[in-house]
Write a protein that holds these residues in place. Structure first.
Motif, short mmCIF file in Angstrom:
data_model
loop_
_atom_site.label_atom_id
_atom_site.label_comp_id
_atom_site.label_asym_id
_atom_site.label_seq_id
_atom_site.Cartn_x
_atom_site.Cartn_y
_atom_site.Cartn_z
N GLU A 142 42.11 40.57 -20.44
CA GLU A 142 42.26 40.82 -19.01
C GLU A 142 41.38 41.98 -18.55
N TYR A 143 40.60 42.55 -19.46
CA TYR A 143 39.77 43.71 -19.14
C TYR A 143 38.35 43.49 -19.64
N GLN A 144 37.41 44.21 -19.01
CA GLN A 144 36.04 44.22 -19.48
C GLN A 144 36.02 44.77 -20.91
N GLY A 145 35.25 44.13 -21.78
CA GLY A 145 35.15 44.56 -23.17
C GLY A 145 36.21 43.94 -24.06
N GLY A 146 36.87 42.90 -23.60
CA GLY A 146 37.94 42.28 -24.37
C GLY A 146 37.47 41.56 -25.62
N LEU A 147 36.16 41.34 -25.76
CA LEU A 147 35.64 40.63 -26.94
C LEU A 147 34.92 41.56 -27.92
N LYS A 148 35.06 42.87 -27.74
CA LYS A 148 34.38 43.80 -28.64
C LYS A 148 34.93 43.72 -30.06
N ASP A 149 36.24 43.55 -30.18
CA ASP A 149 36.89 43.44 -31.49
C ASP A 149 37.42 42.02 -31.65
N LEU A 150 36.75 41.24 -32.52
CA LEU A 150 37.14 39.84 -32.70
C LEU A 150 38.14 39.64 -33.82
N SER A 151 38.54 40.70 -34.48
CA SER A 151 39.40 40.54 -35.66
C SER A 151 40.74 39.90 -35.31
N LYS A 152 41.38 40.34 -34.20
CA LYS A 152 42.66 39.76 -33.81
C LYS A 152 42.52 38.29 -33.46
N LEU A 153 41.46 37.96 -32.70
CA LEU A 153 41.24 36.56 -32.32
C LEU A 153 40.97 35.71 -33.56
N ARG A 154 40.21 36.27 -34.50
CA ARG A 154 39.88 35.54 -35.73
C ARG A 154 41.15 35.26 -36.54
N ASP A 155 42.00 36.27 -36.68
CA ASP A 155 43.24 36.08 -37.45
C ASP A 155 44.16 35.07 -36.77
N LEU A 156 44.31 35.18 -35.45
CA LEU A 156 45.18 34.26 -34.73
C LEU A 156 44.64 32.84 -34.81
N ASN A 157 43.32 32.70 -34.63
CA ASN A 157 42.72 31.36 -34.69
C ASN A 157 42.93 30.71 -36.05
N GLN A 158 42.85 31.51 -37.09
CA GLN A 158 43.07 30.99 -38.44
C GLN A 158 44.52 30.55 -38.63
N ASP A 159 45.44 31.31 -38.09
CA ASP A 159 46.87 31.00 -38.26
C ASP A 159 47.29 29.77 -37.46
N ILE A 160 46.55 29.43 -36.42
CA ILE A 160 46.95 28.28 -35.58
C ILE A 160 45.98 27.11 -35.73
N LYS A 161 45.26 27.05 -36.83
CA LYS A 161 44.24 26.02 -37.01
C LYS A 161 44.83 24.61 -37.00
N ASN A 162 46.12 24.47 -37.29
CA ASN A 162 46.76 23.15 -37.27
C ASN A 162 47.62 22.94 -36.03
N ASN A 163 47.46 23.81 -35.04
CA ASN A 163 48.25 23.76 -33.82
C ASN A 163 47.29 23.55 -32.64
N SER A 164 47.08 22.30 -32.24
CA SER A 164 46.07 21.97 -31.23
C SER A 164 46.34 22.65 -29.89
N LEU A 165 47.61 22.67 -29.47
CA LEU A 165 47.94 23.27 -28.17
C LEU A 165 47.63 24.76 -28.16
N ALA A 166 48.05 25.47 -29.21
CA ALA A 166 47.80 26.91 -29.28
C ALA A 166 46.30 27.20 -29.34
N GLN A 167 45.56 26.37 -30.11
CA GLN A 167 44.11 26.56 -30.19
C GLN A 167 43.45 26.36 -28.82
N TRP A 168 43.88 25.32 -28.13
CA TRP A 168 43.30 25.01 -26.81
C TRP A 168 43.56 26.15 -25.84
N ILE A 169 44.77 26.71 -25.87
CA ILE A 169 45.13 27.83 -24.98
C ILE A 169 44.28 29.05 -25.29
N LEU A 170 44.11 29.36 -26.58
CA LEU A 170 43.30 30.52 -26.97
C LEU A 170 41.86 30.35 -26.49
N ARG A 171 41.33 29.16 -26.62
CA ARG A 171 39.96 28.90 -26.15
C ARG A 171 39.87 29.05 -24.64
#
Length: 626
Positions: free
Chosen positions: A551-580
């Motif tokens: 929700e703020y400028q610079g929200g993509l500077k640290d991708l570690s949280k997004l990477r971990d979450l994306n890995q944990d929801i790799k078999n959850n299409s709805l959650a993946q689609w929302i994150l994207r």
């Protein structure tokens, strides 16, 4: 505005003269001549008076500001304007929106004014507000890098949107510029890290200072208006008669042992644009004034049962704008336990029979609509242009919504409960932002968790409602696809309908997640929100945290949280689609580097298309079609 007109007319060889309504206090020919000469002398010097009279009427322009401030009335008012009209070939006059009420009292005095063309200063829509904010951010030349400019514009937009609310503050240039001035770091009015209620208070104090009210009188006048707010709230129309106003004034002065002249006080409040007479009685000039002062009174009288009953009544009807605004402004003024417990009680009653959605083990049916997560494409574009397009769309959809929106009393109870739920989320979130420094950590944790759970109980209710009717929804979409000739093959048509149903449900879940995130998004609450997520690491809670970060400028500077979450929801299409979708929205609105885009799109399997390439492909396809 008149100062700009003064400069414009002067550059075109006219002789503009600026005059205020207060200066128009005499009506004879000689007195009017003296008033005009004084104004000429002030603008051009004493030596300019003879050339002014020699210049000829056709070159003279009168710029008369705040005509409603004149003390003249009736025939004296009419005479003064008649004399001015004989001196100037053109008159540009400004006045308040209630000035025309005088015509009902003294219609004969409005002869000259009725011959003039009348214009109303319209409020800014979303696009106009954005354009003004963008120009303000670039004053003095754009010396900031793109990401800093976007961050500044984003901060200003969020502030203005929050303060204006659902029409409680007029979206006029005056209010917009006044608010933007408060964001200038280091200025005497620097409020950029203040609670929302401080902005409303600043607008009020600013109005009093314009009338040269001393600081010693501020507290008494605010208290007077707070009692007046409660008095007015007891009337159905939020308007009172002259007799009622005089009765209130007498009661207030007796209760507080003050010697205040009614005429002087009523005139002061009117001149400060706080409380004035209109065609159906006396009332607060703008909605935010009424709710600010009513909220102040309620906050200061929480120990009385009458006030507590009034607050409970409002909390039970938060779908009603009047009630939701009353509770919201009470939350600006008080951090009292009784206030947040009252809001919390209502939140807990909404969809109480449902358990919160977690997006872990309760979306198998939704995920079954698609074989894999639908592809999403990021088209590279300019964030400022994107924001302009969105603001244009908001203006169009808001106009249509106001035309089609039924009365809340005629809505089904489920939708009334949804409106109340969303209002409660907003109010509780604002309460947390206002009082982050006074509430204990344990209280803030409890309120944030209750806020999230309340929203996700409502989400479960509507999600299950739609899933139960998903076959009907799919068939309806199939018929539309077939009717438009978009897909001939029945199996492919069914798959496409299922995909669009999946995306529709995904947009609804995304909207709830973003609403929760935005309601509590504040750097002052970040540590507490992290603790709540750690204690409740469900997929939907983690998506809320991502929504807040993005929700703020610079929200993509640290991708570690997004990477971990994306890995944990790799078999959850709805959650993946929302994150994207959350990431796409961020890149659409905020400045991101090319490397950041490449990395996050590669991580989340988002395709990148260049805007120029898309335009060329579109042109080529049009040539082939022709």
């Amino acid at each position: 505005m008149l100062k700009q007109l003064f400069r414009s007319y002067h550059e075109r060889s006219f002789v503009p003269v600026f005059l205020s309504g207060k200066e128009l206090n005499k009506s004879t020919t000689r007195d009017i001549q003296k008033i005009v000469e004084k104004a000429v002398s002030k603008a051009y010097g004493q030596q300019a008076i003879p050339p002014f009279w020699q210049s000829g009427c056709e070159r003279r322009v009168l710029l008369l500001d705040d005509l409603d401030d004149t003390k003249l009335s009736g025939e004296y008012f009419s005479k003064a304007l008649t004399h001015l009209n004989s001196i100037f070939s053109l008159m540009v006059i400004t006045c308040g929106e209630f000035f025309e009420f005088r015509e009902y009292i003294s219609p004969n005095s409005f002869g000259i004014l009725n011959k003039l063309d009348h214009y109303t200063l319209l409020e800014f829509g979303h696009r106009r507000r954005f354009e003004l904010i963008k120009r303000w951010a670039n004053l003095g030349g754009n010396i900031h890098p793109p990401e800093k400019t976007i961050a500044l514009i984003d901060q200003m937009e969020k502030l203005v949107t929050s303060v204006i609310g659902a029409g409680v503050v007029p979206s006029t240039p005056f209010f917009m510029l006044t608010l933007l001035q408060t964001l200038e770091a280091g200025s005497p009015t620097d409020l950029q890290h203040s609670a929302l209620g401080d902005y409303y208070r600043y607008l009020i104090i600013h109005s009093l200072e314009v009338q040269h009210v001393s600081r010693e009188e501020h507290a008494e006048i605010l208290n007077y208006c707070a009692h007046l707010g409660w008095f007015v709230s007891q009337t159905p129309s939020q308007k009172i008669s002259t007799t009622d106003f005089q009765q209130f004034h007498h009661q207030f002065t007796e209760r507080h042992g003050l010697s205040l002249d009614f005429t002087h006080r009523s005139r002061l409040l009117a001149q400060a644009k706080l409380f004035e007479q209109c065609d159906d009685g006396f009332g607060f000039v703008f909605p935010y004034l009424y709710y600010f002062f009513l909220g102040k009174y309620l906050a200061e009288h929480l120990d009385t049962e009458e006030i507590n009953q009034f607050i409970r009544k409002c909390c039970l009807s938060l779908h009603n704008p009047d009630c939701s605004n009353t509770v919201l402004f009470l939350a600006h003024h008080s951090r009292d336990k009784r206030v947040y417990e009252g809001i919390l009680f209502i939140l807990q009653t909404h969809f109480a029979k449902c358990s919160p959605v977690n997006l872990d083990n309760d979306v198998d049916v939704v995920n079954g609509l698609v074989k894999s997560t639908p592809n999403l494409i990021y088209i590279q574009s300019d964030p400022l242009e994107n924001r302009t397009e969105i603001r244009n769309l908001q203006d169009k959809t808001e106009a249509k919504r106001q035309e089609l929106m039924p009365d809340s009393e005629t809505l089904p109870p489920e939708f009334v409960a949804l409106i109340s739920l969303l209002k409660t989320i907003d109010i509780l979130g604002q309460f947390l932002k206002n009082h982050y420094g006074q509430l204990e950590a344990q209280v803030k944790e409890q309120l944030i968790k209750e806020l999230f759970d309340g929203a996700f109980r409502g989400l479960r209710y509507f999600l299950e409602l739609l899933v139960q009717d998903s076959e009907w929804l799919i068939q309806s979409i199939e018929k539309v696809i077939e009717k438009r000739g978009l897909e001939d093959d029945q199996l492919k048509r069914n798959a496409r309908a299922k995909k669009e149903t999946f995306e529709l449900l995904g947009m609804i879940v995304t909207a709830f997640i973003r609403r929760c995130g935005i309601s509590v998004a504040s750097p002052h609450l970040a540590r507490i929100i992290e603790r709540v997520i750690v204690g409740n690491p469900t997929t939907i809670y983690r998506l809320v945290l991502s929504a807040i970060d993005l929700e703020y400028q610079g929200g993509l500077k640290d991708l570690s949280k997004l990477r971990d979450l994306n890995q944990d929801i790799k078999n959850n299409s709805l959650a993946q689609w929302i994150l994207r979708q959350l990431v796409l929205a961020h890149m659409h609105l905020y400045s991101t580097t090319h490397i950041q885009k490449q990395r996050v799109c590669a991580e989340l399997s988002i395709d990148i298309h260049n805007q120029r390439l898309v335009e060329l492909e579109t042109k080529d396809s049009k040539r082939v079609a022709h």
